[in-house]
Scaffold this motif. Structure first.
Motif, PDB file in Angstrom:
ATOM      1  N   ASP A   7       0.842  -1.189   0.000  1.00  0.00           N
ATOM      2  CA  ASP A   7       0.000   0.000   0.000  1.00  0.00           C
ATOM      3  C   ASP A   7       0.883   1.248   0.000  1.00  0.00           C
ATOM      4  N   SER A   8       0.263   2.409   0.121  1.00  0.00           N
ATOM      5  CA  SER A   8       1.002   3.673   0.038  1.00  0.00           C
ATOM      6  C   SER A   8       1.960   3.881   1.211  1.00  0.00           C
ATOM      7  N   ARG A   9       1.727   3.167   2.305  1.00  0.00           N
ATOM      8  CA  ARG A   9       2.627   3.290   3.463  1.00  0.00           C
ATOM      9  C   ARG A   9       3.746   2.245   3.411  1.00  0.00           C
ATOM     10  N   GLY A  55      -6.149   5.009  -3.544  1.00  0.00           N
ATOM     11  CA  GLY A  55      -4.812   5.348  -3.083  1.00  0.00           C
ATOM     12  C   GLY A  55      -3.750   4.847  -4.038  1.00  0.00           C
ATOM     13  N   VAL A  56      -2.505   5.016  -3.649  1.00  0.00           N
ATOM     14  CA  VAL A  56      -1.361   4.569  -4.444  1.00  0.00           C
ATOM     15  C   VAL A  56      -0.908   3.223  -3.906  1.00  0.00           C
ATOM     16  N   TYR A  57      -0.662   2.295  -4.819  1.00  0.00           N
ATOM     17  CA  TYR A  57      -0.188   0.957  -4.479  1.00  0.00           C
ATOM     18  C   TYR A  57       1.058   0.656  -5.299  1.00  0.00           C
ATOM     19  N   ARG A  58       1.794  -0.359  -4.874  1.00  0.00           N
ATOM     20  CA  ARG A  58       2.998  -0.769  -5.589  1.00  0.00           C
ATOM     21  C   ARG A  58       3.005  -2.277  -5.740  1.00  0.00           C
ATOM     22  N   ALA A  64       4.403   1.494  -9.457  1.00  0.00           N
ATOM     23  CA  ALA A  64       3.427   2.232  -8.650  1.00  0.00           C
ATOM     24  C   ALA A  64       2.232   2.562  -9.535  1.00  0.00           C
ATOM     25  N   THR A  92      -2.212   3.970  -9.327  1.00  0.00           N
ATOM     26  CA  THR A  92      -3.250   4.609  -8.531  1.00  0.00           C
ATOM     27  C   THR A  92      -4.578   3.892  -8.695  1.00  0.00           C
TER      28      THR A  92
END
Length: 106
Positions: free
Chosen positions: A26-28, A53-56, A80, A82
């Protein structure tokens, strides 16, 4: 809530890239799930219930090419992307030992 899948193709050999470990973050940078591509190079259900959110996605390309006994430049590929709406997101990876590309799949 959104879902994500991936498909990895070995562009040099012209075959699906089976056995590639793929991790969704996840973004964190919290690891959400890890899976391995099947014989067709796919992970059909890597993530589910994703909120916007942004994911990788991190692909362990170094181990894949080592198993092929092929020297490679990139030990991993991280993409990455969105998630902005409630739909399925498909993130394909076209792979070679010294290059890669991706696009928003369907």
């Amino acid at each position: 809530m959104s879902t994500v899948s991936t498909h990895v193709l070995d562009a040099v050999r012209g075959v699906p890239a089976a056995g590639v470990a793929v991790t969704l973050f996840d973004s964190r940078t919290t690891e959400l799930v890890t899976a391995t591509t099947d014989a067709d190079g796919r992970v059909a259900a890597l993530g589910a219930g994703l909120v916007p959110g942004v994911y990788r996605l991190r692909f362990d390309t170094g181990a894949y090419f080592a198993a092929q006994r092929t020297p490679a430049f990139y030990p991993e590929v991280t993409i990455a992307f969105t998630v902005a709406d409630d739909r399925h997101h498909h993130v394909p990876l076209l792979l070679s030992p010294f290059a890669y590309s991706t696009y928003r799949g369907s």
